[in-house]
Design an enzyme around this catalytic site. Structure first.
Site, PDB file in Angstrom:
ATOM      1  N   HIS A  93       0.822  -1.202   0.000  1.00 36.23           N
ATOM      2  CA  HIS A  93       0.000   0.000   0.000  1.00 36.23           C
ATOM      3  C   HIS A  93       0.862   1.261   0.000  1.00 36.23           C
ATOM      4  O   HIS A  93       2.000   1.242   0.464  1.00 36.23           O
ATOM      5  CB  HIS A  93      -0.907   0.023   1.235  1.00 36.23           C
ATOM      6  CG  HIS A  93      -1.776  -1.170   1.352  1.00 36.23           C
ATOM      7  ND1 HIS A  93      -2.130  -1.711   2.565  1.00 36.23           N
ATOM      8  CD2 HIS A  93      -2.379  -1.947   0.409  1.00 36.23           C
ATOM      9  CE1 HIS A  93      -2.913  -2.763   2.374  1.00 36.23           C
ATOM     10  NE2 HIS A  93      -3.068  -2.931   1.074  1.00 36.23           N
ATOM     11  N   LYS A 132       6.420   6.009   7.721  1.00 34.03           N
ATOM     12  CA  LYS A 132       5.918   5.109   8.755  1.00 34.03           C
ATOM     13  C   LYS A 132       7.061   4.606   9.627  1.00 34.03           C
ATOM     14  O   LYS A 132       8.169   4.384   9.137  1.00 34.03           O
ATOM     15  CB  LYS A 132       5.231   3.896   8.127  1.00 34.03           C
ATOM     16  CG  LYS A 132       4.021   4.249   7.296  1.00 34.03           C
ATOM     17  CD  LYS A 132       3.439   3.022   6.626  1.00 34.03           C
ATOM     18  CE  LYS A 132       2.233   3.394   5.776  1.00 34.03           C
ATOM     19  NZ  LYS A 132       1.702   2.232   5.058  1.00 34.03           N
ATOM     20  N   TYR A 151       2.115   0.980  14.018  1.00 33.81           N
ATOM     21  CA  TYR A 151       2.963   1.909  13.284  1.00 33.81           C
ATOM     22  C   TYR A 151       2.460   3.338  13.370  1.00 33.81           C
ATOM     23  O   TYR A 151       1.275   3.594  13.460  1.00 33.81           O
ATOM     24  CB  TYR A 151       3.184   1.481  11.832  1.00 33.81           C
ATOM     25  CG  TYR A 151       1.954   1.315  10.979  1.00 33.81           C
ATOM     26  CD1 TYR A 151       1.545   2.320  10.104  1.00 33.81           C
ATOM     27  CD2 TYR A 151       1.215   0.137  11.009  1.00 33.81           C
ATOM     28  CE1 TYR A 151       0.437   2.159   9.297  1.00 33.81           C
ATOM     29  CE2 TYR A 151       0.108  -0.038  10.204  1.00 33.81           C
ATOM     30  CZ  TYR A 151      -0.277   0.985   9.347  1.00 33.81           C
ATOM     31  OH  TYR A 151      -1.381   0.819   8.553  1.00 33.81           O
ATOM     32  N   ASP A 210      -6.260  -6.412  -2.022  1.00 28.58           N
ATOM     33  CA  ASP A 210      -4.883  -6.746  -2.372  1.00 28.58           C
ATOM     34  C   ASP A 210      -4.818  -7.778  -3.497  1.00 28.58           C
ATOM     35  O   ASP A 210      -3.936  -7.724  -4.351  1.00 28.58           O
ATOM     36  CB  ASP A 210      -4.111  -7.232  -1.140  1.00 28.58           C
ATOM     37  CG  ASP A 210      -3.891  -6.107  -0.135  1.00 28.58           C
ATOM     38  OD1 ASP A 210      -4.016  -4.916  -0.512  1.00 28.58           O
ATOM     39  OD2 ASP A 210      -3.599  -6.410   1.032  1.00 28.58           O
TER      40      ASP A 210
END
Length: 182
Positions: free
Chosen positions: A62, A72, A132, A170
């Site tokens: 992503h 991130k 995260y 996905d």
């Protein structure tokens, strides 16, 4: 904290200093000034995310585009994952290359992924809780993805294909040759 630059400029493996004794352990999981110093610029995280997944789940790849592009800082609260970052920065000499790092609650290793990277992970333990930090808010209209099993990327997710679980999103993501991050 120990910051190790990976083969993909801007991606850092971070290993905290852990203090252990008969009571357990303590470590600083995030220290903004040290991360900013290692990066060479100030980072300002504004959103935290957490997910729980079972063995064989592959999440990603992503990316957020434009003003919602995200850096991130990824770590695992329980279990073990293979964390993957793919460089899709325009004119990068490592465009299309990826790194993978095993993150676990045992090794307490973290991965910093700057803007301009696809991101995903596979779960290598029975379950895993992944946490995260992001420096931009999630925006559904700015999200894009690339198929995690794309042959061109050739990522070894360390999970047999027949044991993988992917979301519909996905499974239907673009192939890398069709992916345009700009």
């Amino acid at each position: 904290m120990n910051f190790t630059q990976t083969d993909l400029k801007g991606c850092f493996i971070i290993q905290p200093k852990i203090f252990e004794d008969n009571r357990g352990y303590f470590f600083e999981s995030f220290k903004g000034n040290l991360l900013s110093e290692a990066l060479g610029y100030k980072i300002n995280f504004i959103q935290d995310n957490e997910s729980s997944s079972k063995y064989g789940v592959v999440r990603g790849l992503h990316i957020q585009r434009g003003e919602f592009s995200q850096s991130k800082l990824v770590r695992v609260l329980s279990g073990k994952i293979l964390d993957v970052a793919v460089d899709v920065r325009k004119d990068s000499p490592t465009y299309g290359k990826h790194i993978s790092v095993e993150l676990s609650s045992e090794n307490k290793t973290q991965l910093f992924i700057p803007k301009g990277f696809l991101h995903g992970f596979s779960v290598l333990s029975e379950t895993a809780v992944v946490f995260y930090k992001c420096d931009a808010n999630y925006d559904p209209a700015s999200e894009d993805s690339c198929h995690p099993l794309d042959e061109e990327l050739n990522i070894d997710w360390k999970v047999p294909v027949e044991k993988m679980t992917l979301s519909d999103k996905d499974q239907n993501a673009k192939r890398f040759s069709e992916f345009n991050p700009y």
